[in-house]
Design an enzyme around this catalytic site. Sequence first.
Site, mmCIF file in Angstrom:
data_model
loop_
_atom_site.group_PDB
_atom_site.id
_atom_site.type_symbol
_atom_site.label_atom_id
_atom_site.label_comp_id
_atom_site.label_asym_id
_atom_site.label_seq_id
_atom_site.Cartn_x
_atom_site.Cartn_y
_atom_site.Cartn_z
ATOM 1 N N CYS A 60 0.803 -1.235 0.000
ATOM 2 C CA CYS A 60 0.000 0.000 0.000
ATOM 3 C C CYS A 60 0.829 1.276 0.000
ATOM 4 O O CYS A 60 0.410 2.288 -0.541
ATOM 5 C CB CYS A 60 -1.006 -0.001 1.144
ATOM 6 N N CYS A 76 -3.562 -2.348 -1.062
ATOM 7 C CA CYS A 76 -2.514 -3.264 -0.590
ATOM 8 C C CYS A 76 -2.158 -4.333 -1.614
ATOM 9 O O CYS A 76 -1.483 -5.311 -1.288
ATOM 10 C CB CYS A 76 -2.946 -3.922 0.718
ATOM 11 N N LYS A 117 -6.151 -8.653 10.970
ATOM 12 C CA LYS A 117 -5.997 -7.216 10.761
ATOM 13 C C LYS A 117 -7.364 -6.697 10.361
ATOM 14 O O LYS A 117 -7.905 -7.059 9.312
ATOM 15 C CB LYS A 117 -4.980 -6.944 9.676
ATOM 16 N N LYS A 133 -4.532 -6.876 15.313
ATOM 17 C CA LYS A 133 -4.322 -5.446 15.050
ATOM 18 C C LYS A 133 -5.638 -4.806 14.674
ATOM 19 O O LYS A 133 -6.316 -5.352 13.798
ATOM 20 C CB LYS A 133 -3.328 -5.311 13.902
ATOM 21 N N TYR A 174 3.987 2.593 19.139
ATOM 22 C CA TYR A 174 4.718 3.844 18.933
ATOM 23 C C TYR A 174 5.256 4.383 20.258
ATOM 24 O O TYR A 174 6.066 5.302 20.272
ATOM 25 C CB TYR A 174 3.815 4.864 18.221
HETATM 26 C C1 PBG Z 1 -0.384 -1.379 5.769
HETATM 27 C C2 PBG Z 1 -0.339 -1.163 7.194
HETATM 28 C C3 PBG Z 1 -1.197 -0.322 7.894
HETATM 29 C C4 PBG Z 1 -0.751 -0.315 9.194
HETATM 30 C C5 PBG Z 1 0.333 -1.169 9.286
HETATM 31 N N1 PBG Z 1 0.559 -1.715 8.016
HETATM 32 C C6 PBG Z 1 -2.269 0.544 7.471
HETATM 33 C C7 PBG Z 1 -3.417 0.190 6.687
HETATM 34 O O1 PBG Z 1 -3.815 -0.971 6.559
HETATM 35 O O2 PBG Z 1 -3.967 1.137 6.156
HETATM 36 C C8 PBG Z 1 -1.368 0.520 10.272
HETATM 37 C C9 PBG Z 1 -0.541 0.803 11.409
HETATM 38 C C10 PBG Z 1 -1.011 1.891 12.280
HETATM 39 O O3 PBG Z 1 -2.104 2.454 12.143
HETATM 40 O O4 PBG Z 1 -0.238 2.205 13.168
HETATM 41 N N2 PBG Z 1 -0.184 -2.486 5.228
#
Ligand code: PBG
Length: 323
Positions: A122, A130, A195, A248, A313
């Site tokens: 992405c 992605c 995710k 996540k 973070y």
């Molecule tokens: C993308 C990816 C994302 C995050 C980690 N890898 C974002 C998305 O799917 O838009 C998000 C991480 C975050 O918000 O801290 N492959």
Amino acid sequence: MSFPATRMRRLRRTKALRDLVRETDLAPQHLIQPLFVVAGEAVRESVESMPGIDRFSINEVVAEATELQAAGIGAVILFGVPSEKDELASGAYDDEGVVQMAVRALKEAHPDLTVITDVCLCEYTSHGHCGFVRDGEVDNDITLELLAKTAISHADAGADVVAPSDMMDGRIGAVRHQLDEEGHANTPIIAYSAKFASAFYGPFREAAESTPEFGDRRGYQMDPANAREALREAQLDVEEGADMVMVKPALPYLDVIQRFRAEFDLPIAAYQVSGEYSMLKAAAANGWIDDRAAALESLTAIRRAGADVILTYYAKEAAGWLS
Ligand code: PBG
């Protein structure tokens, strides 16, 4: 026997007693610091929506890693922000790409730092999805080839671990197969198994410049309403060869972390995402909550739910608070 024979407060009376009976520990070695790497030299620019988080050029990311290691953080996960994007996400599997160069520089300067790479397209596609888009949809199986190439180029550069975050079907198997074929049988995979299509990724998309130009990610990321489906995703990833499975975001999905813990014997990772971080920072900036206390409470809750490792973070800052 209940009250007055049982008094729960007895073991809460002193700090020493509380320390003695604490069920969950939180230490710097449980934390992974996400790092955004940009092209250019001597660049260190702050991400407005994520106070305290910067985007680093390669020399700066090496300097940051020195501070992370000194703070007790042993692992980082890299996200690349390339200067150019295209429909094939060429920057993702370019051996001279921003992540590949950062991995080489980091491993040279800090051989014992664990360098994990996020494997996704992405940040590298012109449309921000992605995967490879055909007829307005992300094509699963073509995307698998590009993801496998990306993982190989990261491993070739010296990445210790690869972490596919794209949510295509079959990606763990595809990446595992290709790694084994190309001499990287010892490179572990952290699967972003569950995710969710979350509103909490907003600040990350600003930092990584990866907001989709059309549509959204609901055609591949998971529906936030589904926990049983999360178990199926993780089960498939385990069968395909994942070494660790991830949930996540983290705090809104503690139930999913707990179910993963109960179901699987693999290490469980949880990602406290950008929106979770930004909410705490914004409330703290307004004086509405105590940043340190709220962050450590959140991280402890994620550990209590069953996460072995947490991508956050707050890693560097929390390591300072915990030492
Ligand atoms: C993308 C990816 C994302 C995050 C980690 N890898 C974002 C998305 O799917 O838009 C998000 C991480 C975050 O918000 O801290 N492959």
